[in-house]
Design a protein around this motif. Structure first.
Motif, PDB file in Angstrom:
ATOM      1  N   ASN A 167      50.971  37.251  40.202  1.00  0.00           N
ATOM      2  CA  ASN A 167      49.845  38.047  39.614  1.00  0.00           C
ATOM      3  C   ASN A 167      49.578  38.023  38.154  1.00  0.00           C
ATOM      4  O   ASN A 167      48.672  38.561  37.720  1.00  0.00           O
ATOM      5  N   ASP A 168      50.899  37.728  37.394  1.00  0.00           N
ATOM      6  CA  ASP A 168      50.766  37.611  36.195  1.00  0.00           C
ATOM      7  C   ASP A 168      50.633  36.381  35.402  1.00  0.00           C
ATOM      8  O   ASP A 168      50.676  36.313  34.217  1.00  0.00           O
ATOM      9  N   GLY A 169      50.319  35.482  36.346  1.00  0.00           N
ATOM     10  CA  GLY A 169      49.693  34.010  35.817  1.00  0.00           C
ATOM     11  C   GLY A 169      50.869  33.028  35.608  1.00  0.00           C
ATOM     12  O   GLY A 169      50.777  32.134  35.204  1.00  0.00           O
ATOM     13  N   THR A 170      52.063  33.313  36.108  1.00  0.00           N
ATOM     14  CA  THR A 170      53.043  32.604  36.035  1.00  0.00           C
ATOM     15  C   THR A 170      53.452  31.730  37.241  1.00  0.00           C
ATOM     16  O   THR A 170      52.751  32.170  38.407  1.00  0.00           O
ATOM     17  N   ARG A 171      53.948  30.422  37.181  1.00  0.00           N
ATOM     18  CA  ARG A 171      53.889  29.619  38.510  1.00  0.00           C
ATOM     19  C   ARG A 171      55.343  30.199  38.999  1.00  0.00           C
ATOM     20  O   ARG A 171      56.348  30.273  38.545  1.00  0.00           O
ATOM     21  N   LEU A 172      55.366  30.197  40.691  1.00  0.00           N
ATOM     22  CA  LEU A 172      56.663  30.676  41.191  1.00  0.00           C
ATOM     23  C   LEU A 172      57.301  29.426  41.884  1.00  0.00           C
ATOM     24  O   LEU A 172      56.790  28.164  41.644  1.00  0.00           O
ATOM     25  N   ALA A 173      58.226  29.856  42.782  1.00  0.00           N
ATOM     26  CA  ALA A 173      58.735  28.702  43.133  1.00  0.00           C
ATOM     27  C   ALA A 173      58.300  27.679  44.016  1.00  0.00           C
ATOM     28  O   ALA A 173      57.196  28.323  44.907  1.00  0.00           O
ATOM     29  N   SER A 228      52.055  17.628  59.629  1.00  0.00           N
ATOM     30  CA  SER A 228      51.549  17.460  58.098  1.00  0.00           C
ATOM     31  C   SER A 228      52.409  18.630  57.251  1.00  0.00           C
ATOM     32  O   SER A 228      52.573  19.723  57.776  1.00  0.00           O
ATOM     33  N   VAL A 229      52.532  17.950  56.210  1.00  0.00           N
ATOM     34  CA  VAL A 229      53.582  18.608  55.319  1.00  0.00           C
ATOM     35  C   VAL A 229      52.984  18.449  53.859  1.00  0.00           C
ATOM     36  O   VAL A 229      52.646  17.455  53.406  1.00  0.00           O
ATOM     37  N   ARG A 230      52.889  19.579  53.210  1.00  0.00           N
ATOM     38  CA  ARG A 230      52.360  19.684  51.883  1.00  0.00           C
ATOM     39  C   ARG A 230      53.144  20.677  51.038  1.00  0.00           C
ATOM     40  O   ARG A 230      53.905  21.600  51.634  1.00  0.00           O
ATOM     41  N   SER A 231      53.211  20.803  49.744  1.00  0.00           N
ATOM     42  CA  SER A 231      54.049  21.487  48.762  1.00  0.00           C
ATOM     43  C   SER A 231      53.194  22.109  47.871  1.00  0.00           C
ATOM     44  O   SER A 231      52.071  21.422  47.418  1.00  0.00           O
ATOM     45  N   GLU A 232      53.317  23.181  47.351  1.00  0.00           N
ATOM     46  CA  GLU A 232      52.622  23.915  46.192  1.00  0.00           C
ATOM     47  C   GLU A 232      53.411  24.905  45.311  1.00  0.00           C
ATOM     48  O   GLU A 232      54.324  25.573  46.010  1.00  0.00           O
TER      49      GLU A 232
END
Length: 218
Positions: free
Chosen positions: A79-85, A70-74
């Protein structure tokens, strides 16, 4: 004295040692490189699969299965509300039914030290044949208990003839309010695994029965 209606409840319970242990475990990794995560997860899962197959060949495992990768990505949030890699997750789940509990303990001690491997828990059960036999025996004894109790009530009233007119699982004779509080007529369960880790010595399994019966005494 005219006929008297007697309504009683009969219960019985036995405890029996488990006969099977169903163990579930997962091989799971995550990281920024999807191909690397997938390859590493598959590499770690293969010796687990081989080990379970060896236990089956030795007679310690009755049946086992594994799910497909099973593979998924996110993209997690910081903590400051920005999207990470982007982070990729890969996992392979296994289920094995052990009949040899000593082999189970040794196998879990060995496999749980591997990278990315988590032993999720165990379910201690009886074989279907044993469960059916024990449930029938327990239910029969619960009925005998009800008959004995009704006879005692009748004797206390100076009555000698007791005839059954109705018998049912708990809650089916009494009113709905009482039925909501009544225990199940038949159940078999084992203590769940501790959240702190895998319990390798399963508690005895409790099999119980509760019936309600109505008699006419004269």
């Amino acid at each position: 004295m005219s006929e008297v209606v007697i309504t009683v409840r009969g219960e019985n319970e036995v405890r029996i040692a488990p006969e099977r242990a169903i163990v579930t475990l997962s091989v799971a990794l995550d990281g920024p490189d999807r191909e690397a995560v997938v390859a590493r997860t598959l590499a770690l899962a293969e010796p687990v699969r081989e080990g379970i197959a060896a236990q089956e060949k030795a007679g310690a495992v009755e049946t086992w299965s594994s799910r497909r990768l099973s593979v998924r990505s996110e993209r997690p949030w910081s903590n400051d509300g920005t999207r990470l890699a982007l982070v990729h997750h890969a996992s392979v789940d296994f289920t094995a039914t052990f009949v040899d509990f000593a082999a189970l303990s040794a196998w879990v001690a060995e496999v749980s030290t591997g990278d990315g491997i988590a032993v999720n828990g165990t379910d201690w059960i009886l074989t279907p044949e044993t469960r059916a036999r024990v449930e029938q025996e327990v239910a029969s004894e619960a009925v005998r208990t009800a008959v004995t109790r009704a006879g005692a009530y009748a004797a206390a009233l100076g009555l000698t003839k007791v005839e059954p007119i109705e018998i049912a699982d708990a809650g089916l004779i009494t009113d709905r309010g009482a039925a909501d509080m009544a225990p199940k007529a038949m159940r078999a369960f084992a203590a769940p695994p501790s959240g702190a880790g895998l319990e390798l010595q399963g508690d005895d399994i409790t099999v119980s029965a509760t019936v309600e019966a109505r008699f006419v005494a004269a």
